[in-house]
Design a protein around this motif. Structure first.
Motif, short mmCIF file in Angstrom:
data_model
loop_
_atom_site.label_atom_id
_atom_site.label_comp_id
_atom_site.label_asym_id
_atom_site.label_seq_id
_atom_site.Cartn_x
_atom_site.Cartn_y
_atom_site.Cartn_z
N ILE A 220 9.30 32.48 30.20
CA ILE A 220 9.29 31.41 31.20
C ILE A 220 7.88 30.85 31.30
CG2 ILE A 220 9.57 30.88 33.66
CD1 ILE A 220 11.85 32.88 33.76
N ARG A 221 6.90 31.74 31.41
CA ARG A 221 5.50 31.34 31.41
C ARG A 221 4.77 32.10 30.30
NH1 ARG A 221 5.75 26.69 34.17
NH2 ARG A 221 6.34 26.97 36.36
N SER A 222 3.95 31.39 29.54
CA SER A 222 3.21 32.02 28.45
C SER A 222 2.01 31.16 28.07
CB SER A 222 4.11 32.22 27.23
OG SER A 222 3.37 32.70 26.12
N VAL A 223 0.92 31.83 27.66
CA VAL A 223 -0.21 31.11 27.08
C VAL A 223 -0.18 31.22 25.56
CG1 VAL A 223 -1.64 31.53 29.11
CG2 VAL A 223 -1.81 33.09 27.16
N GLY A 224 0.84 31.87 25.02
CA GLY A 224 0.93 32.10 23.59
C GLY A 224 1.41 30.89 22.81
N HIS A 225 1.72 31.12 21.55
CA HIS A 225 2.07 30.06 20.59
C HIS A 225 3.19 29.16 21.10
CE1 HIS A 225 3.14 28.25 16.70
NE2 HIS A 225 4.39 28.56 16.98
N HIS A 226 4.26 29.73 21.62
CA HIS A 226 5.41 28.93 22.06
C HIS A 226 5.21 28.33 23.45
CE1 HIS A 226 7.90 29.94 18.65
NE2 HIS A 226 7.70 31.22 18.84
N GLY A 227 4.39 28.97 24.27
CA GLY A 227 4.16 28.47 25.62
C GLY A 227 5.39 28.61 26.50
N ASP A 228 5.42 27.84 27.58
CA ASP A 228 6.55 27.89 28.51
C ASP A 228 7.83 27.39 27.82
OD1 ASP A 228 4.53 28.51 30.25
OD2 ASP A 228 4.75 26.73 31.51
N THR A 229 8.95 27.98 28.19
CA THR A 229 10.25 27.49 27.74
C THR A 229 10.77 26.56 28.83
OG1 THR A 229 10.65 29.59 26.61
CG2 THR A 229 12.54 28.12 26.91
N THR A 230 10.66 25.26 28.58
CA THR A 230 10.97 24.26 29.60
C THR A 230 12.36 24.44 30.18
OG1 THR A 230 9.51 22.68 28.49
CG2 THR A 230 11.09 21.79 30.06
N GLU A 231 13.34 24.71 29.32
CA GLU A 231 14.72 24.85 29.78
C GLU A 231 14.87 26.01 30.76
OE1 GLU A 231 14.75 23.20 25.55
OE2 GLU A 231 13.68 24.75 26.68
N LEU A 232 14.11 27.08 30.56
CA LEU A 232 14.18 28.23 31.47
C LEU A 232 13.41 27.95 32.77
CD1 LEU A 232 13.76 31.31 29.09
CD2 LEU A 232 15.86 30.19 29.87
N VAL A 233 12.31 27.23 32.66
CA VAL A 233 11.57 26.84 33.87
C VAL A 233 12.45 26.00 34.78
CG1 VAL A 233 9.61 25.49 34.74
CG2 VAL A 233 9.32 26.96 32.73
N GLU A 234 13.24 25.11 34.17
CA GLU A 234 14.07 24.20 34.97
C GLU A 234 15.35 24.86 35.48
OE1 GLU A 234 14.70 20.98 32.29
OE2 GLU A 234 12.67 20.14 32.57
N GLN A 235 15.95 25.74 34.67
CA GLN A 235 17.29 26.23 35.01
C GLN A 235 17.31 27.67 35.51
OE1 GLN A 235 20.42 24.86 32.05
NE2 GLN A 235 18.58 24.27 30.92
N LEU A 236 16.48 28.54 34.94
CA LEU A 236 16.52 29.96 35.29
C LEU A 236 15.52 30.33 36.38
CD1 LEU A 236 17.63 32.81 34.76
CD2 LEU A 236 15.95 33.02 32.91
N LEU A 237 14.30 29.82 36.30
CA LEU A 237 13.25 30.22 37.24
C LEU A 237 13.64 29.99 38.70
CD1 LEU A 237 10.45 31.30 37.86
CD2 LEU A 237 9.52 29.02 37.37
#
Length: 334
Positions: A220-237
């Motif tokens: 959901i939150r990450s500073v790594g290569h992929h970063g945040d997963t927008t779909e999870l921030v919007e729907q799951l978080l």
């Protein structure tokens, strides 16, 4: 979703449950629920978390496994959680793919790791035969293995909610790199995600566990290569925030990290460093809330008591890199 309620599978699941001190709870909800009782007298719960590992021992997978065995023995762990991408590069080819034993059974050989493994699917797993990873055949080959799309583990003081996050990600349905994914069991993506979120929200709201933990492959939150997963921030978080989830565990980014939520008490923990790591590959996101980041191989442990939580991250040598703890008022039995 995989159906484990057939007459042929029920006896096997009962034997599996008895072997590992857990029991299958038959419920009418769509999410399968398992009970796993902690074996210590004080009721505390201890488990390891590792992700992104299945490379037949390469990229330090064997070394990480060795340290997991050592730490697992010291802590006397109850079980192990895998955060997905269990088999590289393209999942399993079938139920009898030798990669299962070569990347799992023959790697995690320590006595302390002969515990139940609870696993979710990652995007690389979806590139292979998804049904193979969900199949009871694998559990007959190695009884530690339990991988479902989404399910719940009730461990008394904690409930752990495993969520199938790959279908949330738009990119996989039109992959720019041309990868194909096994979407059997997901006839309607919209309905699948909608029903999963509805079921998850219901069980989280009804949960009386002192600790509520959610596990998914994607961050959901990450500073790594992929970063945040927008779909999870919007729907799951929002569902996690509204239902007092304590922390979210994930893999996907090949690193170890700890990030705090801006608007709630949720903590985000990435444990995706079970084999190949991505040195120096970071994004400029979430820096203000970043508590810890490590771009090498390793894993983490979770120790829970009624009122105290302790998280530790370890590197490939078993050195403790980061330690975090918190406390809360335990729920009183009514």
């Amino acid at each position: 979703m995989a159906d484990f309620r057939s007459k042929a599978d029920v006896p096997f699941l009962i034997i599996l449950a008895m072997s590992f001190g857990m029991c299958l709870v038959v419920v009418t909800a769509k999410l399968e629920r398992f009970a796993h009782s902690p074996h210590r007298r004080d009721g505390s719960l201890i488990f390891l978390v590792v992700g992104d590992w299945g490379r037949r021992g390469a990229f330090n997978q064997s070394q990480v496994a060795f340290q997991m065995g050592r730490i697992g023995e010291n802590l006397d762990v109850d079980f192990i959680i895998s955060t997905g991408d269990n088999f590289y590069d393209d999942g399993l080819m079938g139920e009898h793919d030798t990669a299962f034993e070569e990347s799992f059974t023959k790697i995690y050989t320590a006595m302390s790791l002969q515990r139940q493994w609870y696993s979710v699917l990652g995007n690389h797993d979806y590139r292979g035969d998804v049904e193979a990873q969900l199949s009871p055949v694998l559990r007959k080959i190695d009884s530690r293995w339990l991988c479902l799309r989404s399910f719940i583990v009730n461990a008394e003081i904690a409930e752990i909610f495993f969520v199938d996050t790959t279908p949330f990600v738009d990119m996989y349905f039109n992959d720019p790199e041309g990868h194909t994914y096994d979407w059997r069991g997901i006839s309607s993506r919209k309905d699948y995600i909608g029903n999963l979120l509805m079921d998850l929200e219901t069980v989280l709201r009804e949960s009386t566990a002192n600790w509520k933990i959610v596990v998914g492959h994607h961050a959901i939150r990450s500073v790594g290569h992929h970063g945040d997963t927008t779909e999870l921030v919007e729907q799951l978080l929002p569902i996690l925030q509204d239902n007092n989830v304590d922390f979210y565990l994930n893999g996907h980014d090949h690193c170890l990290e700890h990030i705090s939520d801006q608007s709630s008490d949720i903590q985000f923990f990435t444990s995706g460093a079970g084999s190949k790591a991505w040195r120096g590959d970071t994004k400029g996101l979430n820096r203000d809330n970043l508590k810890f980041f490590y771009d090498g191989q390793g894993f983490m442990s979770v120790q829970l008591w009624q009122d105290v939580l302790q998280i530790l991250f370890y590197d490939v040598h078993g050195k403790v890199l980061h330690r975090w703890s918190t406390s809360k008022q335990p729920h009183l039995a009514i």
